[in-house]
Design an enzyme around this catalytic site. Structure first.
Site, PDB file in Angstrom:
ATOM      1  N   LYS A 115       0.853  -1.200   0.000  1.00  0.00           N
ATOM      2  CA  LYS A 115       0.000   0.000   0.000  1.00  0.00           C
ATOM      3  C   LYS A 115       0.883   1.241   0.000  1.00  0.00           C
ATOM      4  O   LYS A 115       1.904   1.273   0.702  1.00  0.00           O
ATOM      5  CB  LYS A 115      -0.891  -0.040   1.249  1.00  0.00           C
ATOM      6  CG  LYS A 115      -1.937   1.058   1.332  1.00  0.00           C
ATOM      7  CD  LYS A 115      -2.761   0.901   2.614  1.00  0.00           C
ATOM      8  CE  LYS A 115      -3.926   1.877   2.687  1.00  0.00           C
ATOM      9  NZ  LYS A 115      -4.758   1.663   3.906  1.00  0.00           N
ATOM     10  N   SER A 168      -9.751   1.557   2.879  1.00  0.00           N
ATOM     11  CA  SER A 168      -8.873   2.338   2.022  1.00  0.00           C
ATOM     12  C   SER A 168      -7.789   1.516   1.313  1.00  0.00           C
ATOM     13  O   SER A 168      -7.190   2.028   0.371  1.00  0.00           O
ATOM     14  CB  SER A 168      -8.198   3.422   2.863  1.00  0.00           C
ATOM     15  OG  SER A 168      -7.331   2.828   3.819  1.00  0.00           O
ATOM     16  N   SER A 209      -9.957  -0.824   7.055  1.00  0.00           N
ATOM     17  CA  SER A 209      -9.368  -0.659   5.719  1.00  0.00           C
ATOM     18  C   SER A 209      -8.644  -1.852   5.125  1.00  0.00           C
ATOM     19  O   SER A 209      -8.248  -1.799   3.968  1.00  0.00           O
ATOM     20  CB  SER A 209      -8.402   0.522   5.726  1.00  0.00           C
ATOM     21  OG  SER A 209      -9.134   1.698   5.562  1.00  0.00           O
TER      22      SER A 209
HETATM   23  N1  GLN Z   1     -13.214   3.715   6.257  1.00  0.00           N
HETATM   24  C1  GLN Z   1     -12.704   4.148   7.532  1.00  0.00           C
HETATM   25  C2  GLN Z   1     -12.326   5.592   7.430  1.00  0.00           C
HETATM   26  O1  GLN Z   1     -12.615   6.188   6.467  1.00  0.00           O
HETATM   27  C3  GLN Z   1     -11.549   3.302   7.927  1.00  0.00           C
HETATM   28  C4  GLN Z   1     -10.327   3.638   7.179  1.00  0.00           C
HETATM   29  C5  GLN Z   1      -9.141   2.853   7.618  1.00  0.00           C
HETATM   30  O2  GLN Z   1      -9.256   1.808   8.261  1.00  0.00           O
HETATM   31  N2  GLN Z   1      -7.983   3.387   7.290  1.00  0.00           N
HETATM   32  O3  GLN Z   1     -11.742   6.158   8.313  1.00  0.00           O
END
Ligand code: GLN
Length: 487
Positions: free
Chosen positions: A76, A151, A175
């Site tokens: 990532k 994400s 994410s």
């Molecule tokens: N979707 C969640 C957010 O927008 C979690 C994102 C994540 O785990 N980095 O914060």
């Protein structure tokens, strides 16, 4: 056995490739080269940077006991990689080449893996669909009109789309698990502190955790084993006591599996296909000898509210460092320094990031701090206690991973709350710091009809009980036998 053709090679799990390499049926470099070719020609927008085909990085001489044999790994773009651009999906980091490599990535190369590419992601890991990337959305390999989740959407799409054998991502509130669920692969968020956060671009430091996205549970264990451990460069890292065993269990005999009906079922917006798949998984657990225990997680449904105060609050502090001086983008042309900061941040950050900085700054401001940040911290403690109590009565907790299958691109971009609810089931484990894994549980039609799409099952365990979690996930994976692949 003859050496596999390229298309057979791309279907192998990482453990499967390692086995063939060790048996002399597959030259190790061929695996890297085959993936470098497909990654270079990909159409999912999964990668923001790729190793050039023909320019294999040399892994440092790996420790013989943990040889990953030069296998490619997708990383990532939130992990710093020395000399390789690292954007975290943001314009504000354009042109940034870190002078050092994240510990998780360094450990993987020390174990003999090679970085194949850096994967696309929601800006600063804020999002559940990858549509918040400054570099365009990632497409779901099952249906290119749909999101891969986020994400870590680039990592998930790459693994599901045969563009990488495995990948790493980060999970702050879901994410890793949610994109794994939407792409039909395995995603593990380890216990907070299992893997070093050193060199991960910070979003919400008390929640951020690195973990694997893989084609099966064994591969997740292999990556976890290579990455976990204490790191003097991250004082919150402790590693997993006793290390990580590769999973071998084939049944769930004697295991008590907790289901919180209130939390898992009354949740608004759980799609019928997801609910049915979840019920089927519960039946499979019982067939494997596990017992289903009714438990209560009375505060878990408030996880989203607490998370969306705490994570933005931490983010507003972490993102203060992007000032146009130290990293990446600078918008000059003004005499005064403050105006330079403002212009750089106005141009460099996307809408969701700005929304979070404003929310977080507000929640931390004097006079509001106790009402917002203080209350959210209390809810976090209550959720952690819910799990502690639950684990007195059961060994694992199961829920669906995501209330929905992959949704259409654009479906939730105008409605941040609808987007935030994607993490309804994953956020409580993040707040409690406990490990959780998503495995593919089946396919279900999206609500409006159409091609069936993957549905994930989430299993959570007490802190540092990764071996128990992986073992149970392995037994379930064998029984579920999810063979479907994106076309
Ligand atoms: N979707 C969640 C957010 O927008 C979690 C994102 C994540 O785990 N980095 O914060």
């Amino acid at each position: 056995m003859a050496s596999p053709t390229t298309s057979e090679l791309l279907e192998l799990t990482a453990a499967g490739a390692l086995r063939r390499i060790d048996e002399g049926e597959l030259p190790a470099d061929e695996v890297f080269d085959a993936y470098a070719e497909v990654a270079a020609a990909e159409e999912l927008n999964a990668y923001l940077w790729r190793a050039e085909p023909g320019t294999r990085p040399t892994p440092p001489s790996a420790d013989e006991s943990e040889q990953l044999r030069g296998l490619p790994v997708a990383v990532k773009d939130l992990f710093c990689t020395e000399g390789i651009k690292t954007t975290a999906g943001s314009r504000i980091l354009e042109g940034y080449r870190p002078p050092y490599t994240a510990t998780a990535v360094r450990r993987l190369s020390q174990a003999g893996a090679r970085v194949l590419g850096k994967t696309n992601m929601d800006e600063f890991a804020m999002g559940s669909s990858n549509e918040n990337s400054a570099y365009g959305p990632v497409l779901n390999p099952w249906d290119r009109a749909r999101v891969p989740g986020g994400s870590s959407g680039g990592s998930a799409a790459a693994v599901a789309g045969r563009l990488a054998p495995w990948a790493i991502g980060t999970d702050t509130g879901g994410s890793i698990r949610q994109p794994a669920s939407l792409c039909g692969i395995v995603g593990l968020k380890p216990t907070y502190g299992a893997i070093s956060r050193y060199g991960m671009v910070a979003f919400a430091s008390s929640l951020d955790q690195c973990g694997p996205l893989t084609r099966d549970v064994t591969d997740a264990a292999l990556l976890l084993r290579a990455m976990e451990g204490r790191d003097p460069l991250d004082s919150t890292s402790v590693g997993i006591d006793g290390g990580v065993e590769l999973p071998s269990r084939e049944d769930l005999g004697g295991l008590r599996v907790g289901v919180a009906r209130d939390f898992s079922h009354h949740a608004e917006g759980v799609e019928p296909g997801v609910a049915e798949t979840f019920e089927r998984s519960l039946a499979t657990i019982e067939q494997l000898g596990g017992s289903i225990e009714e438990i209560e997680l009375p505060h878990a449904e408030h996880g989203i509210s607490a998370y969306y105060v705490l994570a933005p609050a931490e983010a507003s502090a972490n993102l203060a460092r992007y000032d146009g001086v130290r990293y990446g983008l600078r918008v000059d042309g003004v005499a005064d320094l403050v105006a330079m900061y403002e212009r750089t941040r106005a141009r460099g950050f996307g809408l969701e990031v700005k929304r979070r900085i404003m929310l977080g700054t507000y929640a931390l401001s004097s006079g509001y701090y106790e009402a917002y940040y203080g209350s959210a911290q209390k809810v976090r403690t209550l959720i952690a206690r819910d799990f502690e109590r639950a684990f007195e009565r059961c060994d694992l907790v199961v829920t669906p991973t995501s209330p929905s299958v992959a949704f259409e691109l654009g479906a939730r971009t105008a409605d941040p709350l609808a987007m935030y609810l994607s993490d309804y089931f994953t956020v409580p484990m993040s707040l409690a710091g406990i490990p959780a894994i998503s495995i593919p549980a089946g396919l279900a039609e999206p609500p409006g009809g159409g091609t069936p799409l993957p549905v994930g099952l989430q299993l959570a365990a007490p802190a540092f009980a990764e071996s128990r979690l992986l073992d149970a996930a392995h037994a379930l994976e064998l029984a579920i036998d999810f063979q479907e692949r994106p076309a």
